[in-house]
Enzyme design. Structure first.
Site, PDB file in Angstrom:
ATOM      1  N   GLN A 193       0.826  -1.211   0.000  1.00 41.93           N
ATOM      2  CA  GLN A 193       0.000   0.000   0.000  1.00 41.93           C
ATOM      3  C   GLN A 193       0.862   1.265   0.000  1.00 41.93           C
ATOM      4  O   GLN A 193       0.478   2.289   0.578  1.00 41.93           O
ATOM      5  CB  GLN A 193      -0.950  -0.008   1.184  1.00 41.93           C
ATOM      6  N   SER A 194       1.999   1.209  -0.648  1.00 43.30           N
ATOM      7  CA  SER A 194       2.899   2.363  -0.683  1.00 43.30           C
ATOM      8  C   SER A 194       2.278   3.555  -1.408  1.00 43.30           C
ATOM      9  O   SER A 194       1.914   3.465  -2.584  1.00 43.30           O
ATOM     10  CB  SER A 194       4.195   1.942  -1.389  1.00 43.30           C
ATOM     11  N   ASN A 195       2.191   4.678  -0.701  1.00 43.07           N
ATOM     12  CA  ASN A 195       1.766   5.930  -1.352  1.00 43.07           C
ATOM     13  C   ASN A 195       2.844   6.416  -2.313  1.00 43.07           C
ATOM     14  O   ASN A 195       2.551   7.029  -3.336  1.00 43.07           O
ATOM     15  CB  ASN A 195       1.542   7.019  -0.301  1.00 43.07           C
ATOM     16  N   ALA A 214       4.819   4.520  -4.097  1.00 40.78           N
ATOM     17  CA  ALA A 214       4.727   3.750  -5.346  1.00 40.78           C
ATOM     18  C   ALA A 214       3.629   4.331  -6.232  1.00 40.78           C
ATOM     19  O   ALA A 214       3.826   4.521  -7.440  1.00 40.78           O
ATOM     20  CB  ALA A 214       4.450   2.283  -5.028  1.00 40.78           C
TER      21      ALA A 214
END
Ligand SMILES: *Cc1c(COP(=O)(O)O)cnc(C)c1O
Length: 334
Positions: A79-81, A83
């Site tokens: 859930q990387s913002n 990325a």
């Protein structure tokens, strides 16, 4: 004299300046005795739902293009913002994007693997590789880069969170933007409080403070690592490296509070309480991984009397609300 922050290539991606608000609902939480509280809205940087990584990416995409790259490669949690914003930056800059996402957060449900940032990565057309938590980081990343090179691409690798000295320049610039807004209002803020994880945001803000020689003290809230002391040391080193890029003076010591709870990306009660408070009193969306925990940390400091009522605090909202869609279990019963 040339502006030291304009001596590095930068591709405009963000809506700037972001707003600086003084919400009445926030003051009302503590009346009559409370510090003055502002929110700097870096959740409103604009690119694909915004967030703090966009300012770093302005410089990182500039660096990648100067190096002749055609593909951005980065990494993070599912859930990387960072990325998601990198996938959007690549699209906006006419580049391809490969994301290597490590499945490191335990105990999450189905939405964590299908919705939120991960869904947006798909919508934005990124090439997504998912690796198990125990996959060796360096080897996995190196093999993806080698594979892209073998296909004839020119990949540019951006480390976790975009936290290089070049990426951190985005937050030196943000610090100057904020101090300009405060000056225009005739306000001297005492502290700038924000969520800190890979450290580029805090390092850049500290470098910005060194560049100006004025402005609020930068105070990070650790939402990431158990190893608090080495995190602070690494941020200090990155701040010094960033400051030296722009010829700024000596950097201030790193101030880092703790609000990681059980672990990175793992929920905690005070986060849910702070997040729903901001949503229900102010219509303000925080996120479960970063800004919600940092806001919980700030509220706790105010409640404990650690912040003087004569102070003026700026909370930097770093974004992340798309992550809410990955945590529906936390709010369903509330
Ligand atoms: C990445 C991120 C942070 C932390 O920024 P760093 O520069 O990695 O320390 C804070 N908030 C949100 C929403 C983020 O995505």
């Amino acid at each position: 004299m040339t502006d030291p922050l304009d001596t590095f290539p930068r591709v405009p991606l963000a809506h700037l300046p972001t707003p600086l608000d003084e919400p009445a609902w926030l003051r009302a939480l503590f009346t009559p005795d409370a510090p003055r509280l502002f929110i700097k809205r870096d959740d409103c940087t604009g690119l694909a739902f915004g967030g703090n990584k966009t300012r770093k990416l302005e410089y990182l995409v500039g660096e990648a293009q100067a190096a002749g790259a055609d593909t951005l490669v980065t990494t993070g949690a599912l859930q990387s913002n960072h990325a998601r914003q990198t996938a959007a930056a690549a699209a906006a800059a006419g580049m391809a994007c490969t994301l290597v996402l490590f499945d490191i957060v335990p105990g999450r449900g189905e939405a964590y693997r299908a919705s939120g940032n991960l869904l947006l990565d798909q919508v934005l057309g990124a090439d997504i590789r998912i690796a198990p938590a125990d996959a060796p980081r360096r080897e996995t990343l190196e093999s993806v880069v080698a594979e892209l090179e073998a296909e004839g691409r020119q990949p540019f690798f951006i480390p976790t969170g975009g936290s290089t000295a070049i990426g951190a320049l985005g937050y030196a610039r943000a610090y100057r933007e904020l101090v300009g807004q405060l000056d225009a209002l005739g306000i001297q803020a005492t502290r700038l409080v924000h969520a800190s994880s890979s450290g580029g945001t805090q390092a850049g803000l500290i470098a910005g403070h060194a560049l100006l020689g004025a402005g609020p003290r930068v105070e990070g809230v650790n939402v990431y690592r158990r190893d608090h002391e080495s995190m602070a040391a690494e941020i200090g080193a990155l701040a010094a490296e960033t400051a030296s890029l722009i010829g700024a003076g000596e950097t201030a010591p790193v101030v880092l509070h703790r609000a990681v709870g059980p672990g990175y990306g793992e929920p905690m009660e005070s986060m849910v309480a702070a997040l729903t408070l901001a949503a229900r009193r102010g219509g303000l969306l925080l996120d479960p991984v970063y800004s919600g925990k940092a806001f919980a940390g700030l509220l706790a400091m105010i409640q404990a009397g650690e912040i003087g009522t004569d102070e003026t605090i700026v909370f930097l909202h770093t974004g992340g609300a798309p992550g809410l869609f990955a945590y529906p279990d936390l709010f369903a019963a509330l």
